[in-house]
Scaffold this active site. Sequence first.
Site, PDB file in Angstrom:
ATOM      1  CE  LYS A 105      -3.494   2.872   0.857  1.00  0.00           C
ATOM      2  NZ  LYS A 105      -4.493   3.244  -0.162  1.00  0.00           N
ATOM      3  CB  SER A 106       0.357   4.581  -1.549  1.00  0.00           C
ATOM      4  OG  SER A 106       0.374   4.258  -2.917  1.00  0.00           O
ATOM      5  CB  CYS A 140      -2.733  10.103  -3.592  1.00  0.00           C
ATOM      6  SG  CYS A 140      -4.178   9.900  -2.533  1.00  0.00           S
ATOM      7  N   GLY A 166      -6.475  -3.879 -10.296  1.00  0.00           N
ATOM      8  CA  GLY A 166      -7.030  -3.156  -9.150  1.00  0.00           C
ATOM      9  C   GLY A 166      -8.450  -3.588  -8.815  1.00  0.00           C
TER      10      GLY A 166
HETATM   11  C1  DHB Z   1      -5.250   6.662  -2.384  1.00  0.00           C
HETATM   12  C2  DHB Z   1      -5.818   6.682  -3.625  1.00  0.00           C
HETATM   13  C3  DHB Z   1      -5.030   6.685  -4.735  1.00  0.00           C
HETATM   14  O1  DHB Z   1      -5.542   6.678  -5.998  1.00  0.00           O
HETATM   15  C4  DHB Z   1      -3.677   6.691  -4.593  1.00  0.00           C
HETATM   16  O2  DHB Z   1      -2.905   6.720  -5.664  1.00  0.00           O
HETATM   17  C5  DHB Z   1      -3.102   6.650  -3.356  1.00  0.00           C
HETATM   18  C6  DHB Z   1      -3.900   6.634  -2.244  1.00  0.00           C
HETATM   19  C7  DHB Z   1      -6.089   6.683  -1.195  1.00  0.00           C
HETATM   20  O3  DHB Z   1      -7.022   7.486  -1.127  1.00  0.00           O
HETATM   21  O4  DHB Z   1      -5.815   5.924  -0.241  1.00  0.00           O
END
Ligand code: DHB
Length: 308
Positions: free
Chosen positions: A43-44, A126, A268
């Site tokens: 996760k980012s 994001c 996704g």
């Molecule tokens: C989130 C959504 C995204 O599209 C992204 O690239 C990174 C985070 C989010 O809202 O968690």
Amino acid sequence: MISFELAGVNFSTPAYNAAGVYDQYAEELNKLGASESSAILMKSCTIEPREGNPEPRYYYNGQVSLQAMGLPNLGHQAYLELIPSLKIYQKPVIASVAGLTVEDNLKMLTDFANSDVDLIELNLSCPNLTGKNQLAYDLAGVSEILIKIKPLCSKKPIGLKLPPFYTRHQIQAYSQIFLNSGLAFITCINSIGNTLVIDIEKERSVLKANNGFGGLSGEYIKPIGLANVRMFYEETAGKLPIIGVGGIETAEDIFAYILAGATGVQIGTKLWHEGPECFKKLNADFSKLMNKKGYSKLIDFQGQLRSY
Ligand code: DHB
């Protein structure tokens, strides 16, 4: 053979999870490891853990997939600590970095560059942080950050997760700065930010955060994802690997992305709804499709989209 190589890292099949899907917690990441996803993309993350936005923050009606998650994540230290246990699956482990400031991004990129992670995806796109611009849409800002991260690019392959662009002019300009940046790859596309779905019975938006605005994913965005992959492939003359993502539901969709120029793809929305089991059928179907078409390797048709 349906494997591919990205920056010297081997992926056994074309498809793995998109950042933000089935990748926030250790349990999910381990399930991705045990699945036929060809990599584990985490996760980012931000420096500190985040709860994310209030619910409802996700909406799906079978076609439209809309989210305003707000970057819920365990914080970058937790993902750094998970890497050794994820490496046992013997597939690439990829970090996704989405700092709230340039300094945060540099700190996290440095820490991941010094870790055992195989690749890093820097997410400057994001769309769901209230009051924050999507830096990826600011060409000068992106250029500045690329100069700052260039020394790290020789330590670890770093790619950029991009938002959708809508003009060739933009894609040309970004391609120019990417080509000598040290970037190992780009990932196209993130969800389409600032979209709105309205529930007319309740007379309100389906999502709560951000006044109801969210990032659109799923089948509606596939033509935009394909176009971005193709145009970046054209404007970089195939010299910068591109990971394609956006609305991939079938083996045929994977084929189309690779034909447009993608080196590999991410899944996704489909993964969100079907779980990591989805990779098994995608891989089997994709192998069958390649056999039917008489191709033995992805590079036999990668980027070979015909013109009239
Ligand atoms: C989130 C959504 C995204 O599209 C992204 O690239 C990174 C985070 C989010 O809202 O968690």
